[in-house]
Design an enzyme around this catalytic site. Structure first.
Site, PDB file in Angstrom:
ATOM      1  N   LYS A 111       0.868  -1.184   0.000  1.00 17.13           N
ATOM      2  CA  LYS A 111       0.000   0.000   0.000  1.00 17.13           C
ATOM      3  C   LYS A 111       0.895   1.220   0.000  1.00 17.13           C
ATOM      4  O   LYS A 111       2.011   1.187   0.524  1.00 17.13           O
ATOM      5  CB  LYS A 111      -0.862   0.010   1.267  1.00 17.13           C
ATOM      6  CG  LYS A 111      -2.087   0.880   1.155  1.00 17.13           C
ATOM      7  CD  LYS A 111      -3.162   0.126   0.400  1.00 17.13           C
ATOM      8  CE  LYS A 111      -4.490   0.777   0.417  1.00 17.13           C
ATOM      9  NZ  LYS A 111      -5.531  -0.189   0.002  1.00 17.13           N
TER      10      LYS A 111
HETATM   11  N1  GLU Z   1      -7.110  -0.003  -3.448  1.00 17.45           N
HETATM   12  C1  GLU Z   1      -7.880  -1.170  -3.742  1.00 17.45           C
HETATM   13  C2  GLU Z   1      -7.958  -2.077  -2.527  1.00 17.45           C
HETATM   14  O1  GLU Z   1      -7.801  -1.641  -1.421  1.00 17.45           O
HETATM   15  C3  GLU Z   1      -7.415  -1.856  -5.011  1.00 17.45           C
HETATM   16  C4  GLU Z   1      -6.018  -2.390  -4.980  1.00 17.45           C
HETATM   17  C5  GLU Z   1      -5.526  -2.913  -6.330  1.00 17.45           C
HETATM   18  O2  GLU Z   1      -6.317  -3.002  -7.239  1.00 17.45           O
HETATM   19  O3  GLU Z   1      -4.345  -3.232  -6.391  1.00 17.45           O
HETATM   20  O4  GLU Z   1      -8.249  -3.235  -2.644  1.00 17.45           O
END
Ligand code: GLU
Length: 421
Positions: A111
């Site tokens: 993240k």
């Molecule tokens: N931000 C989204 C999540 O928390 C998508 C993450 C992604 O597609 O890599 O799942």
């Protein structure tokens, strides 16, 4: 969202760790793996110099946390916000590892975040922050390493800038370096709707267990960003009765059902659901406690806590946001018999279609929207079954079942790979 319960009872990382501890104990996880998986593999902190429109130089703090690459490249969104913290990003990175493992796609978890207030920044400033942030973490990302995606306050445009910055540095276009891009730049059909669609699919599966019809099911959606608005729209289209919605500015409730297409039009103009004439105005936290069968918290973390869990009337909770419920609230919901579809399952539609996007980019061959939606449904329905069956077998709630299933899969891969020394 600002108007939420700001007195956090546990931080995002603490919530993740509390659940990890329970699941690891129940699994009898090896002591060394426990220590290794509880913390991220790598944390990058960057200070990003940006020339603002005024000509003044400003500096922003950014993070990219890579929790695990055991099952494949790390994967996860990048969020912008004034309250972003390293602790939060660390917790969410681990959640991405578990999420990808629950839906059994070949990614680890990561993240990213930048502390900034996107609402106070011009497009040009946002672009410069995004590009310099990308340049600072460039050595650690890429299609085989770590693949960013949108999250809170970032979108397709942000991903286009990241993809372009990455590509300029390596001197050729690398569409698979990020997901959630515009379709014209190698994005996938269905990606924009995927998280909301996944919530709907998860809710459909939960209803089957209760023998309920969509038409007899009243839904409240908390949060009206990408996830909440798509979930509300798709659920309305398939027959659910959306009785309440809320965002940071306020909410609207109508026990007879809201006219969702009119609401979507209203939001396109006013940028908020607050003031929509099709229902009664209601406070954005109070809406969580209104009458309904299904509640979809799709705004932000820690909105359901020990302080309000008691008063939640929904029988089914479909977590569109990451970490909307704290561990003390979990206990209360469980005692009250609420069927929780945990975040790492309920909102995994986004990363699942991100996986499809990455596959399509690497193949250079693009699927139809029907194909994407069909494959998404297949993965989510079987993951839902896996989690619920796992929970029944081990006599744990869905949240702990999802964690156990995920940790077990990651630990298994790590044992097969062994430790490089
Ligand atoms: N931000 C989204 C999540 O928390 C998508 C993450 C992604 O597609 O890599 O799942």
């Amino acid at each position: 969202m600002g108007a939420v319960d700001t007195q956090k009872e546990l931080s995002v990382y603490e919530s993740m760790a509390a659940r990890f501890d329970i699941a690891a104990r129940k699994l009898g996880l090896d002591e060394g793996l426990y220590k290794y998986l509880r913390m991220p593999n790598r944390e990058i902190i960057v200070h990003i110099p940006v020339v603002m429109d005024s000509g003044r130089l400003d500096v922003f703090d950014g993070f990219r946390v890579q929790h695990s690459i055991a099952r494949g490249p790390s994967k996860g969104g990048i969020r912008f916000g004034p309250d972003v913290t390293l602790d939060e990003i660390r917790g969410l990175a681990a959640e991405m590892t578990w999420k990808c493992a629950v839906v059994n796609i070949p990614f680890g978890g990561a993240k990213g975040g930048v502390i900034c207030d996107p609402h106070q920044l011009s497009q040009g400033e946002l672009e410069r922050i995004t590009r310099r942030y990308t340049a600072e973490i460039l050595d650690y990302i890429g299609p085989e390493r770590d693949v960013p995606a949108p999250d809170m306050n970032t979108n397709e445009q942000t991903m286009a800038w990241i993809m372009d910055t990455y590509s300029m540095h390596v001197r050729h276009t690398v569409t698979a370096s990020v997901t959630g891009k515009p379709i014209d730049l190698g994005g996938s059909r269905g990606r924009r709707e995927a998280t909301g669609r996944g919530c709907m699919i998860a809710c459909d599966e939960a209803l089957k267990r209760f023998g309920r019809s969509r038409e007899s099911t009243r839904v409240i959606v908390h949060g009206f960003g990408n996830v909440g608005s798509q979930a509300a729209r798709l659920m309305h289209e398939t027959g659910y009765k959306i009785v309440g919605v809320a965002d940071i500015a306020g909410g609207v409730y109508n026990p007879r059902g809201l006219d969702v297409p009119a609401l979507v039009e209203y939001v396109a103009e006013t940028k908020t659901v607050s003031g929509f004439p099709g229902g009664e105005p209601i406070d954005c936290l109070a809406i969580l406690e209104q009458d309904c069968e299904v509640l979809v918290p799709a705004a932000t973390e820690s909105v359901i806590t020990s302080r309000n869990a008691e008063r939640i009337k929904a029988r089914i909770l479909v977590e569109g946001a990451n970490s909307p419920t704290t561990p003390p609230a979990d206990e209360i919901l469980f005692d009250h018999g609420v069927f929780v579809v945990p975040d790492i399952l309920a909102n995994a539609g986004g990363v699942t279609v991100s996986y499809f996007e990455w596959v399509q980019d690497r193949q250079g061959y693009f699927w139809t929207e029907a194909d994407v939606n069909e494959r998404l449904k297949h993965i989510l329905v079987s993951s839902f079954d896996d989690v619920v069956r796992y929970g029944e077998k081990h006599n744990v709630n869905n949240r702990i079942a999802a964690y156990m299933l995920a940790i077990d899969r990651v630990a298994f891969t790590m044992k097969l790979r062994g430790i490089y020394a």
